[in-house]
Write an enzyme that holds these catalytic residues in place. Structure first.
Site, PDB file in Angstrom:
ATOM      1  N   ASN A  14       0.687  -1.050   0.040  1.00 12.59           N
ATOM      2  CA  ASN A  14       0.113   0.022  -0.121  1.00 12.59           C
ATOM      3  C   ASN A  14       0.793   1.191  -0.182  1.00 12.59           C
ATOM      4  OD1 ASN A  14      -1.787   1.999   0.508  1.00 12.59           O
ATOM      5  ND2 ASN A  14      -2.827   1.119   2.631  1.00 12.59           N
ATOM      6  N   ARG A 104      -2.647  -1.835  -3.356  1.00 11.69           N
ATOM      7  CA  ARG A 104      -3.657  -0.943  -3.266  1.00 11.69           C
ATOM      8  C   ARG A 104      -3.488   0.240  -4.318  1.00 11.69           C
ATOM      9  NH1 ARG A 104      -5.650   2.364   2.402  1.00 11.69           N
ATOM     10  NH2 ARG A 104      -7.570   2.926   1.305  1.00 11.69           N
ATOM     11  N   HIS A 192     -12.249   4.436  -0.295  1.00  5.83           N
ATOM     12  CA  HIS A 192     -12.296   3.242   1.121  1.00  5.83           C
ATOM     13  C   HIS A 192     -13.231   1.864   0.657  1.00  5.83           C
ATOM     14  CE1 HIS A 192     -11.541   7.041   3.772  1.00  5.83           C
ATOM     15  NE2 HIS A 192     -10.617   6.118   3.430  1.00  5.83           N
ATOM     16  N   HIS A 219     -16.246   4.564   7.965  1.00  9.46           N
ATOM     17  CA  HIS A 219     -14.742   4.432   8.126  1.00  9.46           C
ATOM     18  C   HIS A 219     -14.115   5.745   8.652  1.00  9.46           C
ATOM     19  CE1 HIS A 219     -10.911   2.746   6.309  1.00  9.46           C
ATOM     20  NE2 HIS A 219     -10.839   4.139   6.387  1.00  9.46           N
ATOM     21  N   LEU A 220     -13.696   5.584   9.920  1.00 11.07           N
ATOM     22  CA  LEU A 220     -13.141   6.861  10.463  1.00 11.07           C
ATOM     23  C   LEU A 220     -11.719   6.651  10.801  1.00 11.07           C
ATOM     24  CD1 LEU A 220     -16.259   7.408  13.043  1.00 11.07           C
ATOM     25  CD2 LEU A 220     -16.234   8.057  10.733  1.00 11.07           C
ATOM     26  N   ARG A 252      -8.550  17.230   5.959  1.00 10.11           N
ATOM     27  CA  ARG A 252      -9.282  17.668   4.684  1.00 10.11           C
ATOM     28  C   ARG A 252     -10.507  18.167   5.091  1.00 10.11           C
ATOM     29  NH1 ARG A 252      -8.801  11.828   1.724  1.00 10.11           N
ATOM     30  NH2 ARG A 252      -7.077  11.425   3.232  1.00 10.11           N
ATOM     31  N   MET A 295      -6.884  12.327  16.288  1.00 10.34           N
ATOM     32  CA  MET A 295      -8.032  12.309  17.162  1.00 10.34           C
ATOM     33  C   MET A 295      -7.744  12.282  18.650  1.00 10.34           C
ATOM     34  SD  MET A 295     -11.183  12.826  17.603  1.00 10.34           S
ATOM     35  CE  MET A 295     -12.120  13.032  16.278  1.00 10.34           C
ATOM     36  N   ARG A 296      -6.634  11.348  18.946  1.00  6.22           N
ATOM     37  CA  ARG A 296      -6.200  11.127  20.147  1.00  6.22           C
ATOM     38  C   ARG A 296      -5.745  12.375  20.952  1.00  6.22           C
ATOM     39  NH1 ARG A 296      -2.717   6.234  18.218  1.00  6.22           N
ATOM     40  NH2 ARG A 296      -2.474   7.661  16.767  1.00  6.22           N
ATOM     41  N   GLY A 339      -9.293   3.811  12.412  1.00  4.95           N
ATOM     42  CA  GLY A 339      -8.635   4.169  13.528  1.00  4.95           C
ATOM     43  C   GLY A 339      -9.387   4.674  14.506  1.00  4.95           C
ATOM     44  N   GLU A 342     -12.838   2.297  15.424  1.00  2.00           N
ATOM     45  CA  GLU A 342     -12.494   1.267  16.173  1.00  2.00           C
ATOM     46  C   GLU A 342     -11.824   1.493  17.647  1.00  2.00           C
ATOM     47  OE1 GLU A 342      -9.586  -1.140  13.969  1.00  2.00           O
ATOM     48  OE2 GLU A 342     -10.732  -0.712  12.098  1.00  2.00           O
ATOM     49  N   ASN A 343     -11.506   2.831  17.781  1.00  2.00           N
ATOM     50  CA  ASN A 343     -10.769   2.948  19.174  1.00  2.00           C
ATOM     51  C   ASN A 343     -11.284   4.163  19.866  1.00  2.00           C
ATOM     52  OD1 ASN A 343      -8.637   0.872  18.591  1.00  2.00           O
ATOM     53  ND2 ASN A 343      -7.859   2.133  16.855  1.00  2.00           N
ATOM     54  N   GLU A 398      -8.126  -4.075   5.284  1.00  2.00           N
ATOM     55  CA  GLU A 398      -7.939  -3.850   3.845  1.00  2.00           C
ATOM     56  C   GLU A 398      -6.839  -4.789   3.039  1.00  2.00           C
ATOM     57  OE1 GLU A 398      -7.591  -0.182   5.234  1.00  2.00           O
ATOM     58  OE2 GLU A 398      -8.810   0.966   3.826  1.00  2.00           O
TER      59      GLU A 398
HETATM   60  P1  ADP Z   1      -5.318   6.010   8.163  1.00  2.00           P
HETATM   61  O1  ADP Z   1      -6.644   6.628   7.398  1.00  2.00           O
HETATM   62  O2  ADP Z   1      -4.083   6.792   7.867  1.00  2.00           O
HETATM   63  O3  ADP Z   1      -5.054   4.504   7.870  1.00  2.00           O
HETATM   64  P2  ADP Z   1      -6.290   5.173  10.938  1.00  2.00           P
HETATM   65  O4  ADP Z   1      -7.117   4.308  10.120  1.00  2.00           O
HETATM   66  O5  ADP Z   1      -5.014   4.578  11.636  1.00  2.00           O
HETATM   67  O6  ADP Z   1      -5.677   6.170   9.776  1.00  2.00           O
HETATM   68  O7  ADP Z   1      -7.025   6.396  11.818  1.00  2.00           O
HETATM   69  C1  ADP Z   1      -6.128   7.309  12.428  1.00  2.00           C
HETATM   70  C2  ADP Z   1      -6.810   8.040  13.285  1.00  2.00           C
HETATM   71  O8  ADP Z   1      -7.252   7.055  14.328  1.00  2.00           O
HETATM   72  C3  ADP Z   1      -6.236   9.148  13.856  1.00  2.00           C
HETATM   73  O9  ADP Z   1      -6.975  10.349  14.144  1.00  2.00           O
HETATM   74  C4  ADP Z   1      -5.880   8.527  15.334  1.00  2.00           C
HETATM   75  O10 ADP Z   1      -5.964   9.480  16.509  1.00  2.00           O
HETATM   76  C5  ADP Z   1      -6.955   7.886  15.497  1.00  2.00           C
HETATM   77  N1  ADP Z   1      -6.945   6.873  16.753  1.00  2.00           N
HETATM   78  C6  ADP Z   1      -6.407   5.761  16.943  1.00  2.00           C
HETATM   79  N2  ADP Z   1      -6.240   5.236  18.148  1.00  2.00           N
HETATM   80  C7  ADP Z   1      -7.304   6.120  18.924  1.00  2.00           C
HETATM   81  C8  ADP Z   1      -7.872   5.948  20.118  1.00  2.00           C
HETATM   82  N3  ADP Z   1      -7.457   5.035  21.153  1.00  2.00           N
HETATM   83  N4  ADP Z   1      -8.837   7.046  20.477  1.00  2.00           N
HETATM   84  C9  ADP Z   1      -9.215   8.077  19.630  1.00  2.00           C
HETATM   85  N5  ADP Z   1      -8.531   8.054  18.504  1.00  2.00           N
HETATM   86  C10 ADP Z   1      -7.750   7.121  18.013  1.00  2.00           C
END
Ligand code: ADP
Length: 419
Positions: A14, A104, A192, A219-220, A252, A295-296, A339, A342-343, A398
């Protein structure tokens, strides 16, 4: 149809503007099992390499180069980084035979509605699509071209982010421009798609009602989009002609009145390059918060801008869910992935709260506890048992979708997988 043999392996690449991600799978008798995944990043500056083994061996992490390679020549593109990565991957094969490489590729245009085996003429056709995705497509194609030259006998397969959406009705693909623009390819493609394809397959197994019904998948990640899945097929999506439309993202804008672009060019004299930089790299969560695209970082920040950016993010996501629900004539389930999806229990809860009027009740414990399953790949239902709408957290993969397609196209696979 030939099955894979013991000792076969598939590599997934990728390639982006700043990183080259890879995943190596065992493809033993058609069963895919992840061995190692990682990335090279920092092109043109300080190279960083990371790799994580599925069997629990210690992670490999190198700053300033690739493992075992001299750091004199810093690669500027994914295709230049491929040489060093290739040597490392070959060392991991340990007797296994690489039977194919899956890539990809962001844009398949109107011509590619399914994965394709790449030869020179196909590569030329994909290069024609660079103007549709100038920031991504050239990076995706670089390693393909390199391998066609250096490993001409090695089968390569391109998998497209747009292909999954080609089931959408014309009305979902149109812009209200004069019709000839649609015919010339100025239309909504959606992106996506590999992630949505994975989620749809996972729903079929773990949430058959959501799969059979009307589901919005959110898909966030750093890139953000949503897809309306009706009986597992894409019928609408928030991203359009480019990966800029729809929901706000890390850097974006998401949807923006096109009049703003005209205004910036005419009244402020901004160049196209400057506007592109603004819309792709300085807006979204970063632009609104003035703190971070991540986001973290926003969730742990006290800055008022961070709270406002999160509020806007959630507000726009909920609005887009409403729009996609209308496209499907109703809504049975909402799925969070990537990201943030899921988290972040906080973002999931805030979006679900805005959709309570649609009959969505969150199970707060399941939502908070879904994190425990993080990394395990488990899908978790996070809505209450009496909620009319189901809500799920489904980790995406993916790379596994690309590996499956690669084997399929090489006539080597069964749908099985593990890991
Ligand atoms: P990409 O689109 O580059 O593949 P990811 O799917 O890895 O990105 O997502 C990245 C996003 O996920 C970032 O904004 C990151 O802060 C957020 N993220 C990852 N872990 C957490 C978490 N534990 N809490 C909140 N946001 C998270």
């Amino acid at each position: 149809m030939t099955g894979t043999s013991r000792g076969d392996a598939v590599l997934v690449l990728n390639a982006g503007s700043s990183s080259l991600k890879f995943t190596l799978f065992d493809a033993d008798h058609g069963t895919l099992r992840e061995c190692v995944r990682g990335q090279v990043e920092g092109f043109g500056a300080t190279l960083r390499f990371k790799a994580r083994f599925a069997d629990g061996r210690p992670e490999v992490s190198v700053d300033g180069g690739l493992p075992g390679a001299s750091s004199d020549r810093v690669p500027h593109h994914a295709s230049e980084a491929l040489d060093g990565l290739w040597r490392w991957v070959e060392a991991q094969l340990q007797g296994r035979r690489l039977v194919g490489v899956g890539h990809r590729v962001v844009h398949g245009g109107t011509a590619f509605s399914a994965p394709v085996r790449v030869d020179r003429p196909t590569l030329a056709a994909l290069q024609q699509l660079v103007s549709l995705a100038p920031l991504h497509q050239p990076h995706n194609l670089g390693p393909i071209e390199r391998l066609l030259t250096e490993q001409p006998a090695l089968p390569q397969v391109a998998c497209f982010d747009t292909a999954f959406h080609r089931t959408q009705p014309v009305v979902a693909e149109l812009f209200a421009l004069p019709r000839q623009f649609y015919d010339e390819g100025i239309r909504r493609y959606g992106f996506h798609g590999l992630s949505y394809e994975f989620v749809a397959t996972r729903l079929r197994d773990c949430a058959p009602q959501a799969f059979a019904g009307r589901t919005v998948v959110a898909h966030l990640g750093n890139g953000v989009s949503m897809c309306a899945l009706h009986a597992g097929r894409s019928v609408a999506s928030t991203m359009g002609f480019t990966a800029l439309d729809g929901c706000p993202m890390g850097t974006r804008t998401g949807s923006l009145d096109p009049g703003v672009v005209l205004h910036l060019a005419r009244e402020r004299g901004m160049s196209l390059d400057a506007i592109e930089d603004l819309l792709y790299k300085r807006s979204g969560l970063l632009g609104l918060s003035g703190v971070s695209h991540d986001m973290r970082a926003l969730e742990s920040s006290e800055a008022p801008g961070a709270a406002l950016a999160i509020e806007y993010f959630v507000y726009r996501l909920a609005r887009e869910v409403g729009s996609l629900a209308v496209a499907m004539g109703g809504l049975d389930a909402l799925v969070f992935t990537a990201g943030i999806g899921e988290n972040s229990p906080r973002i999931r809860a805030a979006v679900c709260e805005r959709l309570a009027w649609l009959g969505l009740t969150l199970d707060a414990n399941a939502n908070a506890g879904a994190q425990v399953a993080a990394g395990s790949g488990a899908a978790v239902r996070i809505s209450a048992s009496d909620s009319r709408l189901e809500a799920w957290r489904v980790p995406t993969d993916e790379e596994l979708v690309i590996a499956r397609h690669t084997l399929d196209l090489l006539g080597r696979s069964s749908p099985k997988h593990s890991g």
